[in-house]
Design a protein around this motif. Structure first.
Motif, PDB file in Angstrom:
ATOM      1  N   THR A   3       5.216  -9.742   7.706  1.00 29.46           N
ATOM      2  CA  THR A   3       3.513  -9.474   7.028  1.00 29.46           C
ATOM      3  C   THR A   3       3.639  -9.402   5.532  1.00 29.46           C
ATOM      4  OG1 THR A   3       4.168  -7.133   7.374  1.00 29.46           O
ATOM      5  CG2 THR A   3       2.949  -8.282   9.206  1.00 29.46           C
ATOM      6  N   GLU A   4       5.004  -9.423   4.893  1.00 29.08           N
ATOM      7  CA  GLU A   4       5.117  -9.236   3.581  1.00 29.08           C
ATOM      8  C   GLU A   4       5.712 -10.607   2.966  1.00 29.08           C
ATOM      9  OE1 GLU A   4       4.937  -5.633   5.649  1.00 29.08           O
ATOM     10  OE2 GLU A   4       6.625  -6.726   5.450  1.00 29.08           O
ATOM     11  N   PHE A   5       5.450 -11.100   1.759  1.00 28.29           N
ATOM     12  CA  PHE A   5       6.049 -12.065   1.168  1.00 28.29           C
ATOM     13  C   PHE A   5       6.431 -11.808  -0.303  1.00 28.29           C
ATOM     14  CE2 PHE A   5       3.251 -15.600   3.225  1.00 28.29           C
ATOM     15  CZ  PHE A   5       4.000 -15.532   4.524  1.00 28.29           C
ATOM     16  N   CYS A   6       7.309 -12.382  -0.862  1.00 26.42           N
ATOM     17  CA  CYS A   6       7.541 -12.684  -2.116  1.00 26.42           C
ATOM     18  C   CYS A   6       7.380 -14.145  -2.355  1.00 26.42           C
ATOM     19  CB  CYS A   6       9.233 -12.489  -2.406  1.00 26.42           C
ATOM     20  SG  CYS A   6       9.746 -10.977  -2.612  1.00 26.42           S
ATOM     21  N   VAL A   7       6.374 -14.083  -3.368  1.00 25.07           N
ATOM     22  CA  VAL A   7       5.936 -15.527  -3.883  1.00 25.07           C
ATOM     23  C   VAL A   7       6.557 -15.776  -5.034  1.00 25.07           C
ATOM     24  CG1 VAL A   7       3.659 -16.897  -4.391  1.00 25.07           C
ATOM     25  CG2 VAL A   7       3.787 -15.187  -2.743  1.00 25.07           C
ATOM     26  N   LEU A   8       7.207 -16.937  -5.284  1.00 26.63           N
ATOM     27  CA  LEU A   8       7.831 -17.362  -6.484  1.00 26.63           C
ATOM     28  C   LEU A   8       6.771 -18.327  -7.401  1.00 26.63           C
ATOM     29  CD1 LEU A   8      11.486 -18.081  -5.237  1.00 26.63           C
ATOM     30  CD2 LEU A   8      10.601 -15.983  -6.154  1.00 26.63           C
ATOM     31  N   ALA A  91      13.361  -8.127   5.957  1.00 25.09           N
ATOM     32  CA  ALA A  91      13.603  -6.689   6.134  1.00 25.09           C
ATOM     33  C   ALA A  91      13.418  -5.992   4.702  1.00 25.09           C
ATOM     34  CB  ALA A  91      15.253  -6.689   6.530  1.00 25.09           C
ATOM     35  N   GLY A  92      13.324  -4.724   4.682  1.00 27.18           N
ATOM     36  CA  GLY A  92      13.121  -3.868   3.724  1.00 27.18           C
ATOM     37  C   GLY A  92      12.957  -2.285   3.968  1.00 27.18           C
ATOM     38  N   TYR A  96       9.345   1.273   0.825  1.00 28.27           N
ATOM     39  CA  TYR A  96       9.062   0.308  -0.095  1.00 28.27           C
ATOM     40  C   TYR A  96       7.662  -0.611   0.415  1.00 28.27           C
ATOM     41  CZ  TYR A  96       8.925  -3.434  -3.563  1.00 28.27           C
ATOM     42  OH  TYR A  96       8.559  -4.129  -4.329  1.00 28.27           O
ATOM     43  N   LEU A  97       8.292  -0.841   1.621  1.00 37.76           N
ATOM     44  CA  LEU A  97       7.167  -1.862   2.251  1.00 37.76           C
ATOM     45  C   LEU A  97       5.783  -1.145   2.565  1.00 37.76           C
ATOM     46  CD1 LEU A  97       9.453  -4.036   4.968  1.00 37.76           C
ATOM     47  CD2 LEU A  97       8.811  -4.361   2.398  1.00 37.76           C
ATOM     48  N   GLY A  98       5.911   0.230   2.950  1.00 39.83           N
ATOM     49  CA  GLY A  98       4.453   0.854   3.075  1.00 39.83           C
ATOM     50  C   GLY A  98       3.871   0.931   1.710  1.00 39.83           C
ATOM     51  N   TRP A  99       4.726   1.194   0.637  1.00 40.31           N
ATOM     52  CA  TRP A  99       4.123   1.419  -0.822  1.00 40.31           C
ATOM     53  C   TRP A  99       3.359  -0.043  -1.119  1.00 40.31           C
ATOM     54  CZ3 TRP A  99       5.576  -1.716  -4.702  1.00 40.31           C
ATOM     55  CH2 TRP A  99       4.870  -1.616  -5.892  1.00 40.31           C
ATOM     56  N   LEU A 100       3.918  -1.209  -0.850  1.00 40.73           N
ATOM     57  CA  LEU A 100       3.550  -2.547  -0.901  1.00 40.73           C
ATOM     58  C   LEU A 100       2.259  -2.816  -0.359  1.00 40.73           C
ATOM     59  CD1 LEU A 100       5.900  -5.832  -0.905  1.00 40.73           C
ATOM     60  CD2 LEU A 100       3.430  -5.675  -0.116  1.00 40.73           C
TER      61      LEU A 100
END
Length: 107
Positions: A3-8, A91-92, A96-100
């Protein structure tokens, strides 16, 4: 599915990278954007090997916000074909993922 991504993404200058990063965070499309660089890029474009100094943007966002992130980068970017690549966060840490998630407009 993540449900979370890092976009480069890359930008040709510090000023353009900063403008894109600020817009993504201000529009609540990204919780954080890190600007790395300069980085040296070697790539093939229109049949030629090119070299460029760029800035790398690491955009922390959600899968739901990705289409808007891509649209915003395209809107603000000077390249004809900007790099926009999403990598799932598999994973994380929960905090942190909640904040994101909480910082994104859909969170």
């Amino acid at each position: 599915m993540a449900t979370e991504f890092c976009v480069l993404a890359t930008a040709p200058s510090a000023a353009e990278a900063d403008a894109i990063a600020a817009a993504l965070v201000e529009r609540r499309l990204a919780a954080c954007v890190q600007i790395v660089g300069p980085v040296a890029s070697v790539y093939r474009w229109q049949g030629r090997v090119e070299r460029a100094e760029e800035r790398l943007l690491v955009v922390k966002t959600t899968a739901a916000a990705y289409p808007q992130v891509e649209a915003a980068i395209r809107e603000l970017h000077s390249y004809q074909c900007p790099e926009i690549v999403a990598l799932p966060i598999v994973a994380g840490s929960d905090d942190y993922l909640g904040w994101l998630r909480g910082e994104i407009g859909d969170g």
